[in-house]
Design a protein around this motif. Structure first.
Motif: not given
Length: 745
Positions: A220-231
């Motif tokens: 879901k993070l990949i689909d919402d383009r949120m995967i680039g935030r800090k871990c």
């Protein structure tokens, strides 16, 4: 002459003129040859010159194993001598995936990346890139196993469905190092990666529910383009999500590793900096790195020549030919070429590849004083995404011979601009000035009627242009040096070219697969019977009843097939060479249909097919009439397809010599000195068996030749009652009258 490049400590088997095999180790490269050490007498050195090795290689009396057998364990040596087809499919699939990882790791190390980073990062990228494809393969294997269990009577729960196993896990760096050591030890052979170690590797300590929830959260993070935030912030969101569902929370390190596993580098950069930055990071120039030596990379492509050609035998117009070229990227040498009237397919592409790998024989061109001694197995083939390049046959051929196919992005001709430039120069200097040109912008010029160049002349002009101009006549690169000069320098630096292991490897590469059973007649492929002593041994075994064996046949020559008995390959020759030798699959099926059209009881024999073949290859007017019954406009293309026998640009004989020892007897036939069957004429013809037009009498009732049963009802032409002439007789008379009328006018 271009010599062979043999690895130090590799194994070579030489066969003398009496059929005696001798095994040697390659110990040292010396001027003009190699120092070999016999297996039987360790320590002894024998000099073998390059000219003698080339002669052995050209006569298919040299077998090359690119690894040292003396330093290998017995189990690994036995595995190296095992054929790829003897490995179960699920183990083949695992070995292919391991090989894909190793090749990408080798490519990364060669580009200058640190070895440790390549061992860790590249496997993750490869697994992520092929995850969807491998998931489909796993499901297909599970489905096949499930259906096989149902047929065997294994009880399953009601509503049970196939359940694939665990997905292919990302290997650790130590595992990749072990794979690469075994792979290189056996000379880049995929059989080194066939291991029974599916249970090895790290074990997952996560609860299945936690793992499933975490994977869904990352997707879901990949689909919402949120995967680039800090871990750390993403892990906080995961913690609240899992606690709300009453699940255990994994550590930050575990969560970070799982993100690196499920998200590719392009997705991470795209989420952090945008899609344009991700595309720039994955620069398209990375697809085609510059080669460092000859035969490291080749470019392969097809082009449709804009000129109409004529048949050498009949003078009929055949249409525009397709030209397939294999070009070395470093030296611009044309390694192989093939001319065909068939649309691009693996049948035509494989013959161009075989022509590029094997030696060129210019004996049929005595007036040509040049030489074409450029050959050898290449490492990478750069192609566009044509169906013939990405097919299963293409990948399997690369596995047979030892090259890899790099599929470039579609609609990007600049990525293989060298072969595109070669096509433009070839058209301009070879045939753009001759009659029959289609690109001439003149409303009063008809290229079809103006065609005057026969196929043989076109091929001779093509060879002259390749040898005289492309290889030695121009100097457009490398400091005004000709491609042949650059080739000789590069080959001298690397010590020769890599040979193909055996000629049978090329023969299986260009073939198609069939899966016949073994009966009393041998193996039947396309209605033809093939015999071999090994078939008689397999037929006597009870465990192979109803079992089908893989057979590879050349669609351009049905003289012999290669069949696999479960351990190794054997070559079987046709039982009736007068029907099969030099006959293509298209011609054979046409002969069968023509014989069916002239029989009344639905039964045809091989003797009928032999007579139909002789009649069809002499009476071309009747032949063209038979082809044009369905659609007249395609008459010329069908005739070109019939006349296209897949002839190489320079002669290559891939069919082994027929053995004189034939295990099965053919009634009513004798064997002459060259091992071919001679079928005597039969005086006792059965009246009314076939049409009087073709005069195809049936064999006598005393002999029982193999029969081909008619599976579909064929419309039987009615015989005219006027003067005992059939409809085909009247058509022949009308064709003769029209020819006379045209001659008088």
């Amino acid at each position: 002459m271009t010599g062979l490049r043999l690895k130090p400590n590799s194994s070579v088997r030489l066969t003398d003129q009496y059929g005696t095999h001798s095994w040697f180790y390659v110990r040292q490269r010396v001027r003009g040859g190699y120092m070999f050490e016999p297996f039987e007498t360790p320590g002894e050195r024998r000099l073998h010159l390059d000219e003698a090795l080339i002669e052995y290689y050209a006569q298919d009396r040299l077998v090359y194993h690119p690894f040292d057998e003396s330093m290998m364990a017995a189990s690994r040596l036995a595995r190296s001598r095992k054929t790829w087809e003897a490995v179960p499919r699920h183990q083949q699939m695992v070995a292919e995936r391991r090989e894909a990882i190793i090749k990408e790791v080798k490519k990364a190390i060669k580009s200058g990346k640190p070895i440790g980073l390549s061992m860790r990062a590249v496997p993750r990228d490869v697994v992520a890139q092929h995850a969807l494809e491998w998931e489909k393969e796993d499901f297909a294997i599970a489905k096949m196993k499930f259906e096989r269990e149902k047929e065997a009577g294994v009880k399953h729960d009601e509503g049970a469905v196939p359940k694939p196993g665990k997905p292919f896990a990302v290997p650790c760096a130590r595992t990749v190092w072990t794979w690469m050591y075994r792979y290189l030890e056996m000379g880049d052979d995929i059989l080194a990666l066939v291991r029974y170690d599916e249970q090895k590797g790290r074990r997952n300590q996560l609860c299945p529910n936690v793992e499933e929830a975490m994977n869904a959260f990352i997707d879901k993070l990949i689909d919402d383009r949120m995967i680039g935030r800090k871990c750390a912030s993403l892990h906080t969101m995961l913690k609240s999500y899992l606690k709300a569902n009453g699940l255990e929370v994994p550590s930050v390190v575990t969560f970070k590793k799982r993100i690196e596993t499920r998200a590719s580098r392009h997705q991470l950069i795209s989420a952090q900096k945008g899609k344009r930055a991700a595309d720039e990071a994955r620069n398209i120039a990375e697809y085609v790195p510059e080669p460092e030596w000859a035969l490291a990379q080749v470019e392969i492509d097809h082009t449709l020549a804009n000129i109409h050609l004529l048949c050498d035998i009949t003078g009929y117009r055949l249409g525009r030919p397709w030209i397939t070229v294999v070009l070395d990227r470093l030296t611009r040498i044309i390694l192989g070429c093939h001319v065909s009237f068939l649309a691009p397919s693996w049948a035509t592409l494989s013959r161009a590849v075989a022509h590029s790998i094997w030696l060129k024989d210019l004996s049929q061109f005595p007036a040509h004083a040049g030489r074409w001694d450029h050959h050898g197995v290449f490492d990478w083939a750069y192609t566009d995404r044509g169906m013939d390049f990405i097919s299963h046959s293409g990948r399997r051929a690369g596995m047979f011979v030892g090259f890899d196919i790099a599929n470039l992005p579609g609609f990007s001709p600049w990525l293989k601009g060298k072969v595109e430039r070669c096509f433009g120069t070839l058209a301009l200097q070879c045939y753009n000035y001759k009659d029959g040109l289609t690109s001439l912008q003149d409303p009063h010029y008809n290229p079809r009627k103006s065609a005057s160049v026969p196929v043989s002349q076109f091929k001779a002009d093509l060879i002259d242009w390749i040898i005289d101009y492309n290889h030695r006549g121009h100097s457009a690169h490398h400091g005004n040096r000709s491609p042949d000069d650059v080739w000789q320098t590069s080959i001298d630096l690397i010590g020769g070219v890599t040979p193909v292991r055996t000629v049978s490897t090329l023969r299986r590469m260009i073939g198609k697969s069939a899966y016949p059973m073994i009966g009393n007649h041998g193996m039947r492929v396309l209605g033809l019977d093939y015999i071999h002593p090994r078939m008689e041994e397999l037929r006597d075994r009870h465990d192979i009843v109803g079992r089908r064996f893989e057979a590879r046949y050349d669609p351009y020559n049905l003289a012999a097939i290669d069949f696999h008995d479960g351990n190794e390959w054997f070559t079987a020759h046709a039982r009736r060479p007068d029907v099969a030798d030099g006959v293509t699959a298209y011609q054979h099926l046409f002969h069968i249909n023509l014989a069916k059209a002239h029989t009344k009881d639905g039964v045809i024999t091989t003797d009928m097919i032999a007579r139909v073949k002789a009649q069809a290859q002499t009476d071309f007017d009747l032949f063209r009439h038979q082809l044009g019954k369905s659609r007249i406009r395609t008459n010329g293309s069908k005739f070109a397809q019939y006349m296209d026998v897949g002839e190489f640009l320079t002669p290559i004989n891939l069919i082994p010599q027929r053995s004189l020892a034939v295990p099965l007897e053919i009634s009513g036939s004798t064997i002459v000195e060259d091992g071919r069957y001679l079928i005597p004429p039969r005086p006792d013809f059965e009246a009314g068996r076939l049409s009087a037009t073709l005069a195809l009498p049936a064999p006598a009732a005393a002999t029982k030749p193999p029969v081909i049963r008619k599976t579909q009802k064929t419309k039987i032409p009615k015989t005219s009652a006027v003067a005992g002439k059939s409809s085909d007789d009247r058509m022949r008379a009308r064709l003769e009258e029209s020819r006379k009328a045209r001659g008088a006018s």
